[in-house]
Design an enzyme around this catalytic site. Sequence first.
Site, PDB file in Angstrom:
ATOM      1  N   ARG A  41      -6.574  11.753  -5.677  1.00  0.00           N
ATOM      2  CA  ARG A  41      -7.825  11.022  -5.505  1.00  0.00           C
ATOM      3  C   ARG A  41      -9.023  11.985  -5.533  1.00  0.00           C
ATOM      4  NH1 ARG A  41     -11.340   9.563  -1.820  1.00  0.00           N
ATOM      5  NH2 ARG A  41     -12.000   7.421  -1.460  1.00  0.00           N
ATOM      6  N   ASP A  92      -6.992  -2.347  -7.306  1.00  0.00           N
ATOM      7  CA  ASP A  92      -7.489  -3.011  -6.105  1.00  0.00           C
ATOM      8  C   ASP A  92      -7.750  -4.475  -6.414  1.00  0.00           C
ATOM      9  OD1 ASP A  92      -8.390  -2.132  -3.263  1.00  0.00           O
ATOM     10  OD2 ASP A  92      -9.821  -3.663  -3.904  1.00  0.00           O
ATOM     11  N   ARG A 110       0.814  -1.220   0.000  1.00  0.00           N
ATOM     12  CA  ARG A 110       0.000   0.000   0.000  1.00  0.00           C
ATOM     13  C   ARG A 110       0.851   1.275   0.000  1.00  0.00           C
ATOM     14  NH1 ARG A 110      -5.480  -0.517   2.072  1.00  0.00           N
ATOM     15  NH2 ARG A 110      -6.263  -2.345   1.026  1.00  0.00           N
ATOM     16  N   ARG A 153      -3.359   6.779   1.288  1.00  0.00           N
ATOM     17  CA  ARG A 153      -3.830   7.993   1.975  1.00  0.00           C
ATOM     18  C   ARG A 153      -2.855   8.615   2.970  1.00  0.00           C
ATOM     19  NH1 ARG A 153      -9.392   5.206   3.559  1.00  0.00           N
ATOM     20  NH2 ARG A 153      -7.838   3.557   3.686  1.00  0.00           N
ATOM     21  N   TYR A 192     -15.130 -11.453   0.218  1.00  0.00           N
ATOM     22  CA  TYR A 192     -15.820 -10.185  -0.046  1.00  0.00           C
ATOM     23  C   TYR A 192     -17.115 -10.407  -0.843  1.00  0.00           C
ATOM     24  CZ  TYR A 192     -11.772  -7.687   1.720  1.00  0.00           C
ATOM     25  OH  TYR A 192     -10.777  -7.210   2.537  1.00  0.00           O
TER      26      TYR A 192
HETATM   27  O1  CP3 Z   1       0.029  -1.302  -2.602  1.00  0.00           O
HETATM   28  C1  CP3 Z   1      -0.298  -0.375  -3.364  1.00  0.00           C
HETATM   29  O2  CP3 Z   1       0.132   0.777  -3.243  1.00  0.00           O
HETATM   30  C2  CP3 Z   1      -1.179  -0.707  -4.555  1.00  0.00           C
HETATM   31  C3  CP3 Z   1      -2.561  -0.523  -4.402  1.00  0.00           C
HETATM   32  C4  CP3 Z   1      -3.448  -1.464  -3.614  1.00  0.00           C
HETATM   33  C5  CP3 Z   1      -4.686  -1.035  -3.103  1.00  0.00           C
HETATM   34  N1  CP3 Z   1      -5.350  -2.113  -2.603  1.00  0.00           N
HETATM   35  C6  CP3 Z   1      -5.163   0.348  -3.145  1.00  0.00           C
HETATM   36  C7  CP3 Z   1      -6.229   0.761  -2.223  1.00  0.00           C
HETATM   37  C8  CP3 Z   1      -3.354  -2.845  -3.357  1.00  0.00           C
HETATM   38  C9  CP3 Z   1      -2.204  -3.806  -3.646  1.00  0.00           C
HETATM   39  C10 CP3 Z   1      -4.581  -3.235  -2.725  1.00  0.00           C
HETATM   40  C11 CP3 Z   1      -4.893  -4.624  -2.348  1.00  0.00           C
HETATM   41  C12 CP3 Z   1      -6.070  -4.902  -1.510  1.00  0.00           C
HETATM   42  N2  CP3 Z   1      -7.302  -4.320  -1.573  1.00  0.00           N
HETATM   43  C13 CP3 Z   1      -6.137  -5.931  -0.555  1.00  0.00           C
HETATM   44  C14 CP3 Z   1      -5.033  -6.916  -0.264  1.00  0.00           C
HETATM   45  C15 CP3 Z   1      -3.979  -6.327   0.571  1.00  0.00           C
HETATM   46  C16 CP3 Z   1      -4.386  -6.091   1.992  1.00  0.00           C
HETATM   47  O3  CP3 Z   1      -4.457  -4.925   2.372  1.00  0.00           O
HETATM   48  O4  CP3 Z   1      -4.602  -7.077   2.697  1.00  0.00           O
HETATM   49  C17 CP3 Z   1      -7.425  -5.913   0.017  1.00  0.00           C
HETATM   50  C18 CP3 Z   1      -7.955  -6.822   1.109  1.00  0.00           C
HETATM   51  C19 CP3 Z   1      -8.164  -4.889  -0.655  1.00  0.00           C
HETATM   52  C20 CP3 Z   1      -9.594  -4.534  -0.451  1.00  0.00           C
HETATM   53  C21 CP3 Z   1      -9.739  -3.143  -0.044  1.00  0.00           C
HETATM   54  N3  CP3 Z   1      -9.545  -2.066  -0.873  1.00  0.00           N
HETATM   55  C22 CP3 Z   1     -10.080  -2.641   1.235  1.00  0.00           C
HETATM   56  C23 CP3 Z   1     -10.354  -3.510   2.446  1.00  0.00           C
HETATM   57  C24 CP3 Z   1     -10.081  -1.243   1.131  1.00  0.00           C
HETATM   58  C25 CP3 Z   1     -10.449  -0.245   2.176  1.00  0.00           C
HETATM   59  C26 CP3 Z   1      -9.233  -0.033   3.019  1.00  0.00           C
HETATM   60  C27 CP3 Z   1      -9.323   1.198   3.860  1.00  0.00           C
HETATM   61  O5  CP3 Z   1      -8.285   1.427   4.495  1.00  0.00           O
HETATM   62  O6  CP3 Z   1     -10.337   1.908   3.855  1.00  0.00           O
HETATM   63  C28 CP3 Z   1      -9.705  -0.903  -0.174  1.00  0.00           C
HETATM   64  C29 CP3 Z   1      -9.545   0.457  -0.724  1.00  0.00           C
HETATM   65  C30 CP3 Z   1      -8.173   0.838  -1.136  1.00  0.00           C
HETATM   66  N4  CP3 Z   1      -7.398   0.103  -1.972  1.00  0.00           N
HETATM   67  C31 CP3 Z   1      -7.477   2.040  -0.806  1.00  0.00           C
HETATM   68  C32 CP3 Z   1      -6.257   1.997  -1.502  1.00  0.00           C
HETATM   69  C33 CP3 Z   1      -5.192   3.054  -1.536  1.00  0.00           C
HETATM   70  C34 CP3 Z   1      -8.008   3.169   0.058  1.00  0.00           C
HETATM   71  C35 CP3 Z   1      -9.125   3.818  -0.705  1.00  0.00           C
HETATM   72  C36 CP3 Z   1      -9.142   5.307  -0.678  1.00  0.00           C
HETATM   73  O7  CP3 Z   1      -8.289   5.955  -1.301  1.00  0.00           O
HETATM   74  O8  CP3 Z   1     -10.087   5.805  -0.078  1.00  0.00           O
END
Ligand code: CP3
Length: 354
Positions: free
Chosen positions: A40, A77, A27, A31, A154
């Site tokens: 964003r 994602d 990640r 944010r 999910y």
């Molecule tokens: O690593 C990186 O920089 C690449 C981008 C990336 C994102 N999600 C961007 C994202 C990657 C590799 C993921 C993978 C992902 N997404 C996983 C597996 C990794 C892990 O964290 O276990 C999972 C379970 C998801 C599902 C997901 N997407 C969730 C649970 C959320 C909400 C998380 C939160 O903190 O609110 C997301 C959204 C998400 N994906 C964000 C980002 C930067 C935050 C969204 C935003 O900008 O508001």
Amino acid sequence: MTELKNDRFLRALLRQPVDVTPVWMMRQAGRYLPEYKATRAQAGSFMDLCMNPDLACEVTIQPLERFDLDAAILFSDILTIPDAMNLGLYFEEGEGPKFKKTVRTQADVDALPIPDPERDLGYVMNAVKTIRHELNGRVPLIGFSGSPWTLATYMVEGGSSKEFRHIKGMLYGQPDTLHQLLEKLAESVTSYLNAQIRAGAQAVQIFDTWGGALSTPAYLEFSLKYMEQIVHGLIREHEGRKIPVILFTKNGGQWIEHIAAAGADAVGLDWTTELGSVRARTKGRVALQGNMDPNVLFGSPAGIKAEVARILDSYGYGSGHVFNLGHGINQFADPEHAKVFVDAVHELSARYHR
Ligand code: CP3
């Protein structure tokens, strides 16, 4: 094709010699970076950002401008696949991902299409191509997907879950239906990752965020089996270079020998498992990626350096270690502390590679 200027990430994954231990952060685009929040906001929503190749490229590169990272990761994602299966992904502020439709019955599973990555996820392939062009060989680009089990959690729950009531109900009540869902997901993930590789991804990681919620036999049957199937279906060489594959099961430490035998080049570890002991248990058959607790970044710079030193020492001498956090960087982490972390890995690791 442009020559890679820094390939220590790919070399470490293949257990080839490196000058210092490579590092990236799960990640790393997110944010905790004010510039990410600005882009964003410009995009509109999180999904609009994922679907706009130029803006997705911009946020992918942002952390590389701040920190001396050895890899970029595609900004996207894991939930793009269920979205392409017509479940209607959306994000509610502060609540994480949600789906308009859930998958709970045999009829729901039967109705799911297997996405064509070029047609239904073309925006991801366009992002990969744009990022590769923009990186211009600076560091390798990582592509990724969720594991079938993690995606299924999910899809069946309809969003994030703590207890996994519905999917475990399916696992223990309608296992054949769950197997059919996982089979469809394994096929979808394989073609999705292969399309990312053809578009320019130079390594791929499978995120099994929720594998650790399962019992040992359930993990082997409902999660690892499908990741293994995917690994065997992937393109392993492209543009004249090996494409390393990384499997990351959060909380999967006790299954490391099984994971290491699934055919991937590297295994990702969270912080609950000791790197040195895992290296001994896997006998150098795979590279290891990890595994600092992301919350160490909430401590002091001296504390961060001490933890980096401890983890490097735990792995020990020689190649085969990619430094990373054990899970995603927290949105409230201080970017200055992330910089301390990345620099410490390079500074303190040279002595392990002489
Ligand atoms: O690593 C990186 O920089 C690449 C981008 C990336 C994102 N999600 C961007 C994202 C990657 C590799 C993921 C993978 C992902 N997404 C996983 C597996 C990794 C892990 O964290 O276990 C999972 C379970 C998801 C599902 C997901 N997407 C969730 C649970 C959320 C909400 C998380 C939160 O903190 O609110 C997301 C959204 C998400 N994906 C964000 C980002 C930067 C935050 C969204 C935003 O900008 O508001």
